[in-house]
Enzyme design. Structure first.
Site, PDB file in Angstrom:
ATOM      1  CE  LYS A 191      -3.055   2.893   2.523  1.00  0.00           C
ATOM      2  NZ  LYS A 191      -1.970   3.904   2.600  1.00  0.00           N
ATOM      3  N   GLY A 243       5.484   2.948  11.103  1.00  0.00           N
ATOM      4  CA  GLY A 243       4.684   4.150  11.263  1.00  0.00           C
ATOM      5  C   GLY A 243       4.342   4.402  12.714  1.00  0.00           C
ATOM      6  CB  SER A 244       1.687   6.447  14.157  1.00  0.00           C
ATOM      7  OG  SER A 244       0.485   5.820  13.749  1.00  0.00           O
ATOM      8  NE  ARG A 245       2.037   2.542  22.212  1.00  0.00           N
ATOM      9  CZ  ARG A 245       2.557   2.642  23.441  1.00  0.00           C
ATOM     10  NH1 ARG A 245       3.469   3.565  23.672  1.00  0.00           N
ATOM     11  NH2 ARG A 245       2.186   1.839  24.408  1.00  0.00           N
ATOM     12  N   GLY A 303      -1.369   3.583  14.294  1.00  0.00           N
ATOM     13  CA  GLY A 303      -1.544   2.818  13.063  1.00  0.00           C
ATOM     14  C   GLY A 303      -1.148   1.362  13.241  1.00  0.00           C
ATOM     15  N   GLY A 304      -0.013   1.147  13.899  1.00  0.00           N
ATOM     16  CA  GLY A 304       0.477  -0.216  14.098  1.00  0.00           C
ATOM     17  C   GLY A 304      -0.457  -1.043  14.955  1.00  0.00           C
ATOM     18  CD  GLU A 313      10.603   1.137  13.391  1.00  0.00           C
ATOM     19  OE1 GLU A 313      10.143   1.929  14.238  1.00  0.00           O
ATOM     20  OE2 GLU A 313      11.233   1.487  12.386  1.00  0.00           O
ATOM     21  CB  CYS A 371      12.269   4.648  14.202  1.00  0.00           C
ATOM     22  SG  CYS A 371      11.921   4.521  12.479  1.00  0.00           S
TER      23      CYS A 371
END
Lengths: 527, 527
Positions: A185, A242-244, A246-247, A266, A303
């Site tokens: 994506k 990406g972000s927490r 989103g993850g 991650e 990160c």
């Protein structure tokens, strides 16, 4: 870009997405960049995932040499994109030319490194236990184990590495190396860059005669495309940076499927830096300068950005703090990747202020409303321990220095931290005994422990770990950078008493792939 | 058993549980067996888990040789239990003496095998990338990777292997080998056997000077003890063997924690057996006899029991079916492990009948109400494809034979199956071409693929995979039997520019543990 280039790529075919549209934004101007990239429908996701499942059966069984050449061809195709790639990425991300050229080198080097890994074959962990027909009370069968591709992988690229952690980045390279098809994506912050990288992969698929479904590229006008993809029964693993938020959303979807699947996300890390008294006394100003450089590099959008400094107090504290203040004051404002990231940065810094945390230094400002001003705050250990919100990641050039009177306090502070990608220790020989006491704790908190350096700058190498306990990643048993990343997309299969002709090549007696094997438990190298 | 022996073991101390009580049941009589074992409170769980977390920091860092000796000492302590262990296990499980003696041998052999694995050191996957101080544009740091223990592991034993898959079984052996403390929840069907095994481990912990929290043993009068344990923040991974309901409940708890943790649950499998026409024509009766023996062995109470036979029709079908019918008819009823398992078996068989599936054969009956009568049913591929409930596992000596007119139908049928521990292929050379067509599909459906045999009989060996795609296990990337099981309880850690004195021994230049290492990407064996 031509109209054809804005279409999705589904198993080698170009299809214009019809579910909304994605456009990049130039972060330096805030202006929308043409053209638009049509978003995928649920049917498009289904088609790409099914094609990947079909492809998986043949792609898994391709010879290591063929997959290695495929990876190398992707690298060459990326290089053949030339300046068009760099120009487009600059426009979409605001990142400087030299940085993107370097990142392209890293991306192609990573693909070529995985080609070497595939050829080496150690990742298959081949084990052969020969039959023992005369064993008592029962004969032992012939057993042979190899790790094989898990199946189609959904890849979600990161905004901060539009090349190395995106469509043709580490997740895709390691998935292909393992023999897994990829449905990527595109990150909506760099759709044009994604299109160019996707085109390079598609050309390599065709040139190397890989099954068409080996690669697909989708755009998503909103979060649903990602949800459809992770929920699709044909998808067997997920790579995400990406972000927490989103993850964890993807983790939830993956865990709720009828068949749960692994998610390698991650997500979030503040990368504590421990400054021991001996190091601060010996070279506090130099450490401060290196810290400021690491914190501000790339507008702090890494990160592994050093978000938290744990200053174990000693004789050099004042000099260190003054040097940090001076360095930050001299740090110019820098353009962030997207207006959204910039907005979140402002909010994070404002939240620290609102909680009464004292500013230590602020960097330069800019007339551009999307530029971030570096900021360092300071507090003490008790305040940090009392307020868990102070340990939240602020993505960008903001840092927090925490004063600790002694190592015992630093240990209490570390105990209270979540899992991290990195922990850095700055120390002299005189500090080693103090550090030794902390090591059993430190090793539980991070995936990489480094000395007299900063975590920014993640080598793509066999011994790298870019992973760590939750929530730095969703799965602390893994790394997303370095050659061990291939292991995320494998599962072991045992063949028992299988006729030679039906075994995968890697398991045949004559070792045609020339790979290391464990024979009856003993590791042997190819002759 | 003495009063002291009925107490929980928490970090070397004996504590009488106060939250309800667990008693074994003699499955041959249905009578309760004294004494009672007191159940753990939430505070007991907390105490055991915290002790494990404390122990983890030192246990992780013990030398491989010391951990190997610890594993060997557990084996010796189990052997020293003598007949008392076998007698107690016979009473609690109804399993025959010879079977339990064999299982004890397997359990001790497994512990000693893991001692060899620990010494070999390959499981640490050591990688050393030496520094390149002159590299351009930037020097490369020194990087060293080792896989280290993930932390305390909660172990839930299985009812059907009271020794080899229970308190001191494969999960515990591999967790200890990895350097992980274990908190075991005793299976309520064999609390006395668990107590004896737990005592053996506790004596080994003390004798070897391991930290006290390395091992704890708890009883649970209901499911809450398991829930508390899996939800406890100090627990970092879970090993479980049991029902799909139990496994998925633990997965849910683990995924919902603030810090999600891996669950290795071995749950549910019907272990399809594919009979190719050549094999059936050549030796249908012999295959039938072996099938009946595998199906009925141990009252069918094996995870690898052949629940589904896919009969690709050819010239020998009738002889095969007649031989199965004859073999089953001659199979005596057998005592199951617990009244609960027996009840579930009756329900499963009744459900098949209620769905109109035709019986092919039924075994002998018994006056004992806890004895199971073997049963084989038959149907065709269309019926199986139309009714997913026919693919549910029935734990016990029940099988389903599905007639398929050709390999294409067998393939459709396989496509519709969930993940399996094993798939067995019975074939002659003339069948190999047909099998080759199916192999890309078969490899996606099972962890072990075996030829001309049955999955019962799981070797403890380096190349074994006792795992498979969901729902046969919760995590198809793993095995719970064989030396690769150690990998479940490890995570990689990278040390960058770490002074030699602060490195784990395994990562030091002089390779004091004499283990295989990957230097700059190239695998090297110890001199």
């Amino acid at each position: 870009m031509s109209a054809a280039e804005t279409a999705m790529l589904i198993a080698g075919e170009r299809l214009e997405g019809t579910e909304g549209a994605v456009r990049g934004i130039d972060p330096r101007s805030g202006e929308t960049i043409e053209p638009a990239f049509g978003g995928a429908t649920e049917a498009d996701v289904d088609r790409a995932a099914r094609a990947a499942a079909d492809a998986a059966r043949t792609f898994r069984a391709t010879a290591p040499e063929a997959r290695a050449v495929f990876l190398e061809t992707i690298a060459s195709e990326i290089e053949a994109l030339g300046d068009a790639l760099i120009d487009r990425a600059m426009t979409e991300t605001g990142l400087p030319q030299a940085r993107l050229q370097g990142e392209r080198g890293r991306t192609c080097g990573q693909l070529r490194l995985f080609a070497r890994v595939v050829r080496d074959g150690g990742w298959m962990d081949v084990r052969i236990d020969p039959a023992q027909p005369d064993r008592q009370p029962l004969p032992r069968p012939d057993m042979r184990l190899a790790k094989l591709a898990i199946g189609p992988v959904a890849v979600f690229g990161a905004s901060n590495f539009p090349l190395a952690f995106s469509v043709a980045g580490g997740d895709t390279a390691s998935a292909f190396a393992a023999g897994c098809p990829v449905v990527a994506k595109a990150h909506s912050a760099h759709p044009g860059t994604s299109a160019l990288m996707g085109g390079a992969i598609a050309r390599a698929v065709a040139a190397c005669g890989m099954p068409a479904g080996t690669f697909s590229l989708l755009y998503g006008a909103d979060y649903r495309v990602g949800e459809w993809l992770v929920a699709h029964p044909a998808i067997k693993a997920v790579g995400f940076t990406g972000s927490r938020g989103g993850g964890t959303a993807l983790m939830q979807i993956a865990a709720s499927r009828p068949e749960p699947i692994p998610v390698y996300a991650e997500m979030s890390s503040i990368n504590p830096v421990l400054l021991f008294p001996g190091a601060i006394a010996a070279r506090g100003a130099a450490i401060a300068a290196a810290y400021v450089a690491s914190l501000a590099m790339g507008a702090g959008q890494f990160c592994t950005n050093p978000g938290l400094v744990v200053l174990i107090e000693g004789s050099g504290d004042t000099a260190f703090r003054e040097a940090v203040a001076g360095g930050i004051a001299a740090t110019p404002a820098a353009t962030m990747l997207t207006p959204g990231i910039h907005g979140a940065y402002l909010k994070g810094v404002e939240a620290l202020r609102a909680r009464g945390v004292a500013p230590l230094a602020a960097g330069g400002t800019s007339a551009n409303p999307h530029d971030a001003t570096a900021a360092v705050f300071e507090t003490d250990a008790d305040a940090l321990l009392a307020d868990p919100a102070l340990r939240d990641e602020i993505f960008g050039p903001a840092g927090l220095v925490v004063r600790c009177p002694d190592v015992a306090t630093a240990a209490r502070l570390l105990e209270g931290l979540e899992g991290q990608l990195t922990i850095a220790l700055h120390m002299e020989a005189a500090d080693h005994a103090l550090a030794a006491d902390l090591m059993p704790l430190i090793v539980e908190k991070a995936g990489r422990i480094l000395v007299n350096g900063f975590g920014t700058g993640v080598e793509v190498a066999p011994a790298m770990v870019h992973g760590g306990p939750y929530p730095s990643t969703s799965d602390g048993r893994s790394t997303s950078v370095g050659t061990l990343a291939i292991d995320r997309f494998l599962r072991p299969v045992c063949y028992q008493d299988m006729p030679e002709g039906l075994l995968p090549a890697a398991l045949r007696d004559d070792n045609p792939c020339r790979i290391p094997r464990r024979i009856d438990g003993t590791l042997t190298l190819p002759a």
